[in-house]
Scaffold this active site. Structure first.
Site, mmCIF file in Angstrom:
data_model
loop_
_atom_site.group_PDB
_atom_site.id
_atom_site.type_symbol
_atom_site.label_atom_id
_atom_site.label_comp_id
_atom_site.label_asym_id
_atom_site.label_seq_id
_atom_site.Cartn_x
_atom_site.Cartn_y
_atom_site.Cartn_z
ATOM 1 N N GLY A 1 0.816 -1.212 0.000
ATOM 2 C CA GLY A 1 0.000 0.000 0.000
ATOM 3 C C GLY A 1 0.846 1.257 0.000
ATOM 4 O O GLY A 1 2.075 1.212 0.131
ATOM 5 N N ASP A 2 0.199 2.408 -0.234
ATOM 6 C CA ASP A 2 0.851 3.720 -0.218
ATOM 7 C C ASP A 2 1.968 3.843 -1.249
ATOM 8 O O ASP A 2 2.961 4.541 -1.042
ATOM 9 C CB ASP A 2 1.402 4.041 1.191
ATOM 10 N N GLU A 3 1.804 3.177 -2.376
ATOM 11 C CA GLU A 3 2.823 3.216 -3.430
ATOM 12 C C GLU A 3 2.763 4.525 -4.226
ATOM 13 O O GLU A 3 3.651 4.789 -5.048
ATOM 14 C CB GLU A 3 2.625 2.038 -4.403
ATOM 15 N N LYS B 1 -0.557 5.424 -5.512
ATOM 16 C CA LYS B 1 -1.658 5.114 -6.444
ATOM 17 C C LYS B 1 -2.484 6.354 -6.761
ATOM 18 O O LYS B 1 -2.887 6.569 -7.894
ATOM 19 C CB LYS B 1 -2.566 4.018 -5.843
ATOM 20 N N ALA C 1 -8.283 3.355 3.191
ATOM 21 C CA ALA C 1 -7.383 3.870 2.155
ATOM 22 C C ALA C 1 -7.158 5.365 2.330
ATOM 23 O O ALA C 1 -8.026 6.078 2.841
ATOM 24 C CB ALA C 1 -7.985 3.608 0.776
ATOM 25 N N GLY C 2 -5.995 5.824 1.880
ATOM 26 C CA GLY C 2 -5.714 7.252 1.848
ATOM 27 C C GLY C 2 -4.900 7.507 0.596
ATOM 28 O O GLY C 2 -3.738 7.118 0.522
ATOM 29 N N HIS C 3 -5.534 8.078 -0.428
ATOM 30 C CA HIS C 3 -4.875 8.292 -1.722
ATOM 31 C C HIS C 3 -4.642 9.788 -1.921
ATOM 32 O O HIS C 3 -5.599 10.566 -2.002
ATOM 33 C CB HIS C 3 -5.730 7.713 -2.854
ATOM 34 N N GLN D 1 -5.131 -0.250 -0.974
ATOM 35 C CA GLN D 1 -4.151 -1.086 -0.281
ATOM 36 C C GLN D 1 -3.108 -1.618 -1.286
ATOM 37 O O GLN D 1 -2.848 -0.951 -2.271
ATOM 38 C CB GLN D 1 -4.829 -2.228 0.491
ATOM 39 N N THR E 1 -4.222 7.579 8.954
ATOM 40 C CA THR E 1 -4.093 7.574 10.419
ATOM 41 C C THR E 1 -2.945 8.452 10.917
ATOM 42 O O THR E 1 -2.822 8.664 12.125
ATOM 43 C CB THR E 1 -3.840 6.136 10.921
ATOM 44 N N LEU F 1 11.253 7.719 -6.853
ATOM 45 C CA LEU F 1 12.680 7.499 -7.120
ATOM 46 C C LEU F 1 13.512 8.610 -6.467
ATOM 47 O O LEU F 1 14.601 8.360 -5.942
ATOM 48 C CB LEU F 1 12.910 7.500 -8.642
ATOM 49 N N SER G 1 8.000 8.287 -11.539
ATOM 50 C CA SER G 1 7.561 9.479 -10.811
ATOM 51 C C SER G 1 8.678 9.937 -9.882
ATOM 52 O O SER G 1 9.271 9.131 -9.163
ATOM 53 C CB SER G 1 6.292 9.134 -10.021
ATOM 54 N N VAL G 2 8.955 11.256 -9.916
ATOM 55 C CA VAL G 2 10.062 11.797 -9.111
ATOM 56 C C VAL G 2 9.597 12.952 -8.209
ATOM 57 O O VAL G 2 10.393 13.810 -7.835
ATOM 58 C CB VAL G 2 11.238 12.249 -10.012
HETATM 59 P P1 GDP Z 1 -1.510 5.680 -2.165
HETATM 60 O O1 GDP Z 1 -2.233 5.189 -0.966
HETATM 61 O O2 GDP Z 1 -0.893 4.567 -2.945
HETATM 62 O O3 GDP Z 1 -2.353 6.591 -3.024
HETATM 63 O O4 GDP Z 1 -0.291 6.559 -1.636
HETATM 64 P P2 GDP Z 1 -0.345 7.685 -0.478
HETATM 65 O O5 GDP Z 1 -1.008 8.885 -1.013
HETATM 66 O O6 GDP Z 1 -0.863 7.101 0.791
HETATM 67 O O7 GDP Z 1 1.205 7.920 -0.239
HETATM 68 C C1 GDP Z 1 2.055 8.345 -1.261
HETATM 69 C C2 GDP Z 1 2.702 9.675 -0.842
HETATM 70 O O8 GDP Z 1 3.830 9.941 -1.654
HETATM 71 C C3 GDP Z 1 1.793 10.872 -1.000
HETATM 72 O O9 GDP Z 1 2.110 11.816 -0.008
HETATM 73 C C4 GDP Z 1 2.164 11.417 -2.388
HETATM 74 O O10 GDP Z 1 1.908 12.816 -2.522
HETATM 75 C C5 GDP Z 1 3.637 11.143 -2.408
HETATM 76 N N1 GDP Z 1 4.205 10.857 -3.734
HETATM 77 C C6 GDP Z 1 3.657 10.192 -4.789
HETATM 78 N N2 GDP Z 1 4.563 10.036 -5.792
HETATM 79 C C7 GDP Z 1 5.708 10.615 -5.350
HETATM 80 C C8 GDP Z 1 7.026 10.742 -5.906
HETATM 81 O O11 GDP Z 1 7.327 10.282 -7.010
HETATM 82 N N3 GDP Z 1 7.965 11.377 -5.135
HETATM 83 C C9 GDP Z 1 7.690 11.884 -3.906
HETATM 84 N N4 GDP Z 1 8.677 12.474 -3.227
HETATM 85 N N5 GDP Z 1 6.462 11.778 -3.349
HETATM 86 C C10 GDP Z 1 5.491 11.138 -4.059
HETATM 87 P P1 IMO Z 2 -3.882 2.699 0.635
HETATM 88 O O1 IMO Z 2 -5.044 2.426 -0.284
HETATM 89 C C1 IMO Z 2 -1.289 1.027 3.728
HETATM 90 C C2 IMO Z 2 -3.117 -1.748 6.582
HETATM 91 C C3 IMO Z 2 -3.223 -1.307 8.024
HETATM 92 C C4 IMO Z 2 -3.048 -2.644 8.723
HETATM 93 C C5 IMO Z 2 -3.797 -3.598 7.788
HETATM 94 C C6 IMO Z 2 -5.238 -3.898 8.222
HETATM 95 O O2 IMO Z 2 -3.761 4.103 1.089
HETATM 96 O O3 IMO Z 2 -2.620 2.111 0.084
HETATM 97 P P2 IMO Z 2 -7.491 -2.474 8.107
HETATM 98 O O4 IMO Z 2 -7.862 -1.185 8.754
HETATM 99 O O5 IMO Z 2 -7.562 -2.462 6.623
HETATM 100 O O6 IMO Z 2 -8.205 -3.657 8.696
HETATM 101 O O7 IMO Z 2 -5.926 -2.680 8.492
HETATM 102 O O8 IMO Z 2 -3.819 -2.979 6.520
HETATM 103 N N1 IMO Z 2 -3.727 -0.831 5.584
HETATM 104 C C7 IMO Z 2 -3.023 -0.041 4.780
HETATM 105 N N2 IMO Z 2 -1.686 0.170 4.688
HETATM 106 N N3 IMO Z 2 -2.121 1.645 2.869
HETATM 107 C C8 IMO Z 2 -3.454 1.409 2.921
HETATM 108 O O9 IMO Z 2 -4.305 1.889 1.988
HETATM 109 C C9 IMO Z 2 -3.968 0.572 3.929
HETATM 110 N N4 IMO Z 2 -5.208 0.161 4.280
HETATM 111 C C10 IMO Z 2 -5.040 -0.705 5.283
HETATM 112 O O10 IMO Z 2 -2.198 -0.395 8.367
HETATM 113 O O11 IMO Z 2 -1.702 -3.021 8.711
HETATM 114 MG MG MG Z 3 -2.285 5.546 1.091
#
Ligand code: GDP
Ligand code: IMO
Ligand code: MG
Length: 429
Positions: free
Chosen positions: A13-15, A17, A40-42, A224, A301, A332, A413-414
């Site tokens: 997760g948190d790649e 997306k 989720a938090g995008h 996730q 969170t 990167l 993405s940079v």
């Molecule tokens: P998601 O859950 O996969 O949508 O990812 P999150 O939003 O939770 O976490 C990704 C974080 O990295 C966010 O704060 C984005 O603004 C940031 N981000 C995304 N792509 C890049 C990147 O290429 N470089 C940097 N430094 N930050 C990025």
């Molecule tokens: P996005 O979409 C990262 C993790 C939680 C916990 C496990 C189970 O932003 O990538 P839950 O509340 O789903 O029962 O928690 O999954 N988790 C995530 N980790 N990114 C997320 O979403 C997540 N959604 C749940 O931290 O380890």
């Molecule tokens: Mg996220």
């Protein structure tokens, strides 16, 4: 010609997306969430504005795209209403574009409370987001869940709610010493939420299949990541839905033959939030450095994310289980200052080498990662706009990842903003 693309997180997760969905939405007409909930938090950054989407597809920031919350998503209606209101206050057109499945299951306060109480136990903690996701999916599979459409039949809703509350309150009182919930309070609150959301609720399966027949482009937005998938992930340290690509068919109601491509979002290193094994996790010094540079704090969170080296065994597995055609490498730039950079290429366990993840309990906790060391590039890549402009060591790092995971790279993405993204030329490298 319209394409149907599933986008998944290839790690924990948190790649990034959200950023990628925002970019790809430019060329699609529909964006669909198919699993998970407001765990989720995008994050999407546009100019100097930052948006964090939890339930609503990240495509909502482009006006004119139909954004669908499919039946595989679990919906906290209060959280959804708050998210809609916040977006509207920022000038986003939600009313014309949002559609919510009438068959999506609903999160109730007793789900959240149960999640929270379980998490306060010392043993067996998962490190969940405490949003009630697990207990809501458990009720769905136990066939006692309540769905969006049920809210519009008052008698039916009341009956189902009472059965649930009676059972849950017994558990709350006997097991946790918590007084429980009043059916009246929840009933009245949820009728108000239902009224507020009525204009968005419809048969989204019909809507999407009609869109397919008209050859519209549809982007399925995974939440996730692959190793949080309830079936394939690092069980029990997973979420409670299918975050792998197959989840899109189930949670949106689109058959596999109607999907054209799967795209994986891959962070140039690895992170995870919550408990569970993490073979390539950094020691304290690097952990703090990368966490700060990458802003690795949870978008839902606020928790500090755990960080580690790129693990090609995980991502290669992810390519297979999702059928990933192309990957997008994010963040990167976060590695810019490092002298050397490690890539995990296999694991050793009990004197054997592994390039897969066997089901043995505790394998990922006990195995040792085998690393390949790469020289860092020690320069700022955040303003780079093409592969050719990258420092040679950064190019070599990407080329090596491509080779190890065996798939094409589509974009790199940079930085957080839309323009900090460029194409990777697979024909040349
Ligand atoms: P998601 O859950 O996969 O949508 O990812 P999150 O939003 O939770 O976490 C990704 C974080 O990295 C966010 O704060 C984005 O603004 C940031 N981000 C995304 N792509 C890049 C990147 O290429 N470089 C940097 N430094 N930050 C990025
Ligand atoms: P996005 O979409 C990262 C993790 C939680 C916990 C496990 C189970 O932003 O990538 P839950 O509340 O789903 O029962 O928690 O999954 N988790 C995530 N980790 N990114 C997320 O979403 C997540 N959604 C749940 O931290 O380890
Ligand atoms: Mg996220």
């Amino acid at each position: 010609m319209g394409e149907r693309i599933v986008l998944v997180g290839a790690q924990w997760g948190d790649e990034g997306k959200g950023k990628v969905i925002d970019i790809l939405t430019e060329n699609v007409q529909y964006v669909v969430r198919y699993q998970g909930g407001n765990n989720a938090g995008h994050t999407v950054v546009i100019g100097d504005k930052k948006y964090v989407l939890h339930l609503i597809p990240s495509g909502i920031l482009h006006d004119g795209r139909i954004c669908v919350i499919g039946h595989g998503v679990v919906i906290d209606p209060k959280a959804l209403i708050e998210e809609i209101e916040l977006l509207k206050s920022q000038g986003i057109n939600v009313d014309d574009n949002l559609k919510v499945s009438d068959k999506a299951h609903i999160i109730f306060p007793y789900h959240q409370k149960l999640d929270e109480l379980r998490e306060t136990k010392k043993k067996g903690k998962i490190g969940t987001t405490k949003k009630g996701i697990g207990p809501c999916y458990a009720d769905k599979v136990s066939r006692v869940g309540i769905r969006m459409a049920d809210l519009y039949d008052k008698d039916y809703f009341r009956k189902k709610l009472e059965i649930n509350i009676e059972e849950k309150n017994t558990i709350f009182k006997d097991l946790y010493g918590f007084k429980g919930f009043s059916a009246d309070d929840i009933f009245n609150d949820y009728l108000k939420y239902a009224d507020n959301l009525k204009k968005y609720v419809c048969d989204t399966v019909m809507l999407l299949n009609e869109a397919y027949k008209k050859d519209r482009s549809i982007l399925f937005e995974g939440a996730q990541g692959t190793f949080l998938d309830v079936d394939y992930g690092t069980y029990p340290y997973v979420t409670s839905s299918n975050s792998t690509a197959g989840g899109a068919c189930i949670g949106a109601g689109i058959g596999p033959s109607r999907i054209d491509m799967v795209v994986g979002v891959v962070k140039a290193y690895t992170t995870r939030v919550g408990e569970g094994p993490f073979p390539t996790e950094f020691g304290d010094d690097l952990m703090e450095k990368i966490r700060q540079k990458g802003g690795e704090f949870g978008a839902t969170t606020g928790r500090a994310r755990r960080c580690g080296w790129f693990d090609s065994v995980l991502v290669k597995n992810s390519v297979d289980v999702n059928g990933i055609d192309k990957v997008i490498i994010t963040k990167l730039d976060v590695l810019d200052e490092l002298d050397t950079i490690n890539i995990c290429t296999s694991y050793t366990y009990k004197n054997k080498q592994y390039q897969n993840i066997p089901g043995d309990p505790g394998f990922l906790e006990k195995c040792k990662p085998v690393y390949e060391e790469h020289p860092g590039w020690k320069s700022d890549t955040s303003q780079v706009t093409s592969y050719e402009e990258l420092p040679i060591n950064a190019r070599k790092y990407l080329d090596r990842i491509k080779k190890l995971i065996g798939t094409e790279i589509m974009l790199v993405s940079v930085g957080k903003s839309r323009k900090q993204t460029f194409m990777y030329n697979n024909a040349k490298h």
